[in-house]
Design a protein around this motif. Sequence first.
Motif, PDB file in Angstrom:
ATOM      1  N   TYR A  59       0.787  -1.276  -0.129  1.00 21.17           N
ATOM      2  CA  TYR A  59       0.104   0.112   0.015  1.00 21.17           C
ATOM      3  C   TYR A  59       0.726   1.208  -0.110  1.00 21.17           C
ATOM      4  CZ  TYR A  59      -3.588  -3.601   1.327  1.00 21.17           C
ATOM      5  OH  TYR A  59      -4.551  -4.435   1.454  1.00 21.17           O
ATOM      6  N   GLY A  60       0.717   2.275  -0.804  1.00 23.98           N
ATOM      7  CA  GLY A  60       1.486   3.421  -0.986  1.00 23.98           C
ATOM      8  C   GLY A  60       2.282   3.158  -1.995  1.00 23.98           C
ATOM      9  N   LEU A  61       2.868   2.280  -2.198  1.00 27.27           N
ATOM     10  CA  LEU A  61       4.075   2.122  -3.321  1.00 27.27           C
ATOM     11  C   LEU A  61       3.249   1.854  -4.342  1.00 27.27           C
ATOM     12  CD1 LEU A  61       6.969  -0.255  -1.974  1.00 27.27           C
ATOM     13  CD2 LEU A  61       6.770   2.283  -2.093  1.00 27.27           C
ATOM     14  N   LEU A  62       2.190   1.071  -4.469  1.00 26.50           N
ATOM     15  CA  LEU A  62       1.195   0.762  -5.604  1.00 26.50           C
ATOM     16  C   LEU A  62      -0.181   1.455  -5.151  1.00 26.50           C
ATOM     17  CD1 LEU A  62       1.720  -3.090  -6.083  1.00 26.50           C
ATOM     18  CD2 LEU A  62       2.724  -1.127  -7.375  1.00 26.50           C
ATOM     19  N   ASN A  63      -0.598   2.210  -6.153  1.00 24.14           N
ATOM     20  CA  ASN A  63      -2.003   2.911  -6.010  1.00 24.14           C
ATOM     21  C   ASN A  63      -3.102   2.339  -6.729  1.00 24.14           C
ATOM     22  OD1 ASN A  63      -1.160   3.856  -8.735  1.00 24.14           O
ATOM     23  ND2 ASN A  63      -0.802   5.872  -7.995  1.00 24.14           N
ATOM     24  N   ASP A  64      -2.959   1.242  -7.579  1.00 25.09           N
ATOM     25  CA  ASP A  64      -3.835   0.375  -8.149  1.00 25.09           C
ATOM     26  C   ASP A  64      -3.534  -1.060  -7.841  1.00 25.09           C
ATOM     27  OD1 ASP A  64      -5.662  -0.798  -9.955  1.00 25.09           O
ATOM     28  OD2 ASP A  64      -4.382  -0.556 -11.788  1.00 25.09           O
ATOM     29  N   ILE A  65      -4.063  -1.306  -6.455  1.00 30.36           N
ATOM     30  CA  ILE A  65      -3.437  -2.382  -5.818  1.00 30.36           C
ATOM     31  C   ILE A  65      -4.645  -3.267  -5.923  1.00 30.36           C
ATOM     32  CG2 ILE A  65      -4.000  -1.799  -3.435  1.00 30.36           C
ATOM     33  CD1 ILE A  65      -1.443  -3.126  -2.680  1.00 30.36           C
ATOM     34  N   ARG A  66      -4.223  -4.678  -6.326  1.00 26.82           N
ATOM     35  CA  ARG A  66      -5.169  -5.673  -6.339  1.00 26.82           C
ATOM     36  C   ARG A  66      -5.095  -6.812  -5.417  1.00 26.82           C
ATOM     37  NH1 ARG A  66      -6.352  -5.270 -12.029  1.00 26.82           N
ATOM     38  NH2 ARG A  66      -5.446  -2.959 -12.590  1.00 26.82           N
ATOM     39  N   LYS A  67      -6.214  -7.517  -4.938  1.00 28.90           N
ATOM     40  CA  LYS A  67      -6.125  -8.490  -4.189  1.00 28.90           C
ATOM     41  C   LYS A  67      -6.296  -9.961  -4.928  1.00 28.90           C
ATOM     42  CE  LYS A  67      -8.209 -10.805   0.106  1.00 28.90           C
ATOM     43  NZ  LYS A  67      -9.388 -10.959   0.986  1.00 28.90           N
ATOM     44  N   LEU A  68      -5.282 -10.723  -4.839  1.00 28.42           N
ATOM     45  CA  LEU A  68      -5.347 -11.932  -5.682  1.00 28.42           C
ATOM     46  C   LEU A  68      -6.198 -12.900  -5.152  1.00 28.42           C
ATOM     47  CD1 LEU A  68      -4.288 -13.544  -8.014  1.00 28.42           C
ATOM     48  CD2 LEU A  68      -2.358 -14.283  -6.668  1.00 28.42           C
ATOM     49  N   GLU A  69      -7.221 -13.547  -5.935  1.00 24.17           N
ATOM     50  CA  GLU A  69      -8.057 -14.666  -5.629  1.00 24.17           C
ATOM     51  C   GLU A  69      -7.489 -15.856  -6.363  1.00 24.17           C
ATOM     52  OE1 GLU A  69     -10.187 -14.793  -3.299  1.00 24.17           O
ATOM     53  OE2 GLU A  69     -10.730 -12.382  -2.895  1.00 24.17           O
ATOM     54  N   LYS A  70      -6.525 -16.588  -5.647  1.00 29.56           N
ATOM     55  CA  LYS A  70      -5.618 -17.656  -6.138  1.00 29.56           C
ATOM     56  C   LYS A  70      -6.520 -18.892  -6.909  1.00 29.56           C
ATOM     57  CE  LYS A  70      -1.647 -17.289  -3.454  1.00 29.56           C
ATOM     58  NZ  LYS A  70      -0.604 -18.079  -2.454  1.00 29.56           N
ATOM     59  N   GLN A  71      -7.891 -19.069  -6.278  1.00 27.41           N
ATOM     60  CA  GLN A  71      -8.662 -20.058  -6.951  1.00 27.41           C
ATOM     61  C   GLN A  71      -9.294 -19.479  -8.282  1.00 27.41           C
ATOM     62  OE1 GLN A  71     -11.373 -21.181  -3.677  1.00 27.41           O
ATOM     63  NE2 GLN A  71      -9.927 -22.790  -3.011  1.00 27.41           N
ATOM     64  N   ALA A  72      -9.731 -18.020  -8.207  1.00 27.62           N
ATOM     65  CA  ALA A  72     -10.199 -17.757  -9.503  1.00 27.62           C
ATOM     66  C   ALA A  72      -9.067 -17.587 -10.771  1.00 27.62           C
ATOM     67  CB  ALA A  72     -10.728 -16.318  -9.196  1.00 27.62           C
TER      68      ALA A  72
END
Length: 343
Positions: free
Chosen positions: A121-134
């Motif tokens: 957070y902060g370093l990236l401002n378009d940050i995604r949460k990975l859903e590994k199963q998806a």
Amino acid sequence: MAGRNPNKKILIVGPSWVGDMVMAQSLFIALKQQDPAVIIDVLAMDWTRPLLQRMPEVNNAISMPISHGIFAWKMRRELGLSLRDKHYDQAIVLPNSWKSALIPWFAKIPVRTGWRGEYRYGLLNDIRKLEKQALPMMVERFVALAHPASQSKTKPAYEAPLMIAEPVNEAINPRRQSSQQKRLILCPGAEFGPAKQWPTSHYASLADYFLQSGWQVLILGSKADISTADEIVNLCNDKSDNLISLAGQTQLEEAIDLLGTADYVVSNDSGLMHIAAALQVPLVVVYGPTSPAFTPPLANNANIIQIDIDCSPCFKRTCPLGHHNCMKQLSVESVIEQIKTTK
């Protein structure tokens, strides 16, 4: 802004491993499909730069001067500052480490995209949460970053990597006995660790079969694979001139071009395997401790052989049980039959 290119410019912070960089081409292709005029530069370790030179989507490969795993705050800052005048519109950070996001931040790139990874957070401002199963496959995780964050849980369509082989330097290209002689290339190495390696005795038996059938057999690999290749040669019964080890004797770009000359390639799960797949060369991959569900060869003419064993895949660098049965019990005959049915 004066001097700014009107076309969108994207900086990709590339992965360090050869196979991962090959799979990253699917992301580059997706970005070009969205905007054919987009300019894609890739920050890459020097050993992966020959791959990028064979990918038409890449405008420029920028040398990453910091070794894999080294923090080097000052060098990252200096490199980021030096990139500010490139006026990138977006950075896409493929590694998950915190430090890999520093350079785009120092470069003041306005949109910095990537998976959350080490809480960036902060370093990236378009940050995604990975859903590994998806998104179970690495290539899907890369390509998803070409699309808006709202689609992060949606399995993206993608095109497989497609690299361009160039004419081989004849100085490192062994002459075939005739224009009809077929060439089998073996890739017995695996940078990840010995658990991924099919036994040298199996490779030797495979080589003997095709040497006796009149094929030329080449062995490719890095300097780290020289002893493995030498062991295969020593174990072969056929000592003819048709068996040639080039392990440790080629640069990566030369290995790419040699793989492009193969009638068939047999490989462990390795970087050279991903290159062969991207070259659309007929291929058999022997899997043991890793899973083709995560990093398969992305080609229709690639064939995967893996035996069903309780402890596989374990994703360990060395066999934790000491028997290496996932590879030892994967028979030479099964590989021969696969080649015979598809060649």
